[in-house]
Design an enzyme around this catalytic site. Sequence first.
Site, PDB file in Angstrom:
ATOM      1  CB  CYS A 240      -0.952  -0.013   1.203  1.00 31.13           C
ATOM      2  SG  CYS A 240      -0.124  -0.030   2.809  1.00 31.13           S
ATOM      3  N   GLY A 241       0.555   2.266   0.749  1.00 30.61           N
ATOM      4  CA  GLY A 241       1.402   3.448   0.825  1.00 30.61           C
ATOM      5  C   GLY A 241       2.538   3.288   1.816  1.00 30.61           C
TER       6      GLY A 241
END
Length: 284
Positions: A240-241
């Site tokens: 993800c981030g």
Amino acid sequence: MTDDPKTLVSTEWLAAHLDDPDLRIIDASWHMPAAGRDARAEYEAAHIPGARFFDIDAIADSRSPLPHMAPQPELFISRLRAMGIGDGHQVVVYDNSDTHSAARVWWTFRLMGKTDVAMLDGGFAKWQAEGRPVEDMPPITRDRHMTVQRQAALVRDVTQVAAAAKLGDHQIVDARSAARFRGDEPEPRPGLRAGHIPGARNVPSGQLYNPDGTMKSPEELRAVFESAGVDLARPVITTCGSGITAASLALALERLGKRDWSLYDGSWTEWGSYPDLKIATGDA
């Protein structure tokens, strides 16, 4: 929903077990910096009775320049013992966050070899909406011995992910929004390139949850992954981030009965900062 003390339990289950002597509750709320919210202050104002606050940014590897990387086992043990959490406890983790950050702490426990841990389905918002008890008092804690056995198979570093992307022997699944995945939207952290790991598929973490914040059924979760083109026959690496929402993907895969998953802890904050690593843009 079927309650499972190793993955996900309902507010009804938690209410029924609230007075169990070996139950420990954790508030693991974490917010994106842009949200302008103070998770600890919100916890101090109101939390589920007996809950301890788990600071994801503080119980992390301080040696790494990347945000909230998984803590060293020694740090995890010392912080959890100070919170009165140890061997023999059933842990329930909840959050009051759009990021479903409780899943990240569920994964951290699993990484440390602790399996008696579940996320509260629907989190604090559902608990409050149902009129269940809250308090603003800090819990009384007593030190409890804790042993851990780090499960290296549940985490991946950048070298391993780069190899997996090149060989195509793992399915990489990205929990960021579709716009960030495609590279249409700039990253919230400065200095990062836009796009995704080549070969990755996109399952925005919000698609795993119902409007009330509860997780979708295993059948619905399978459909979400398959509609995104995820090959569930291959081992999965979630990303993800910065490793928070990737944990929701991991929990969803565990709910499906899939065991060959791991989480890329550095995620896009790391990958997007290395100019020599290839990136892809557009849809998968």
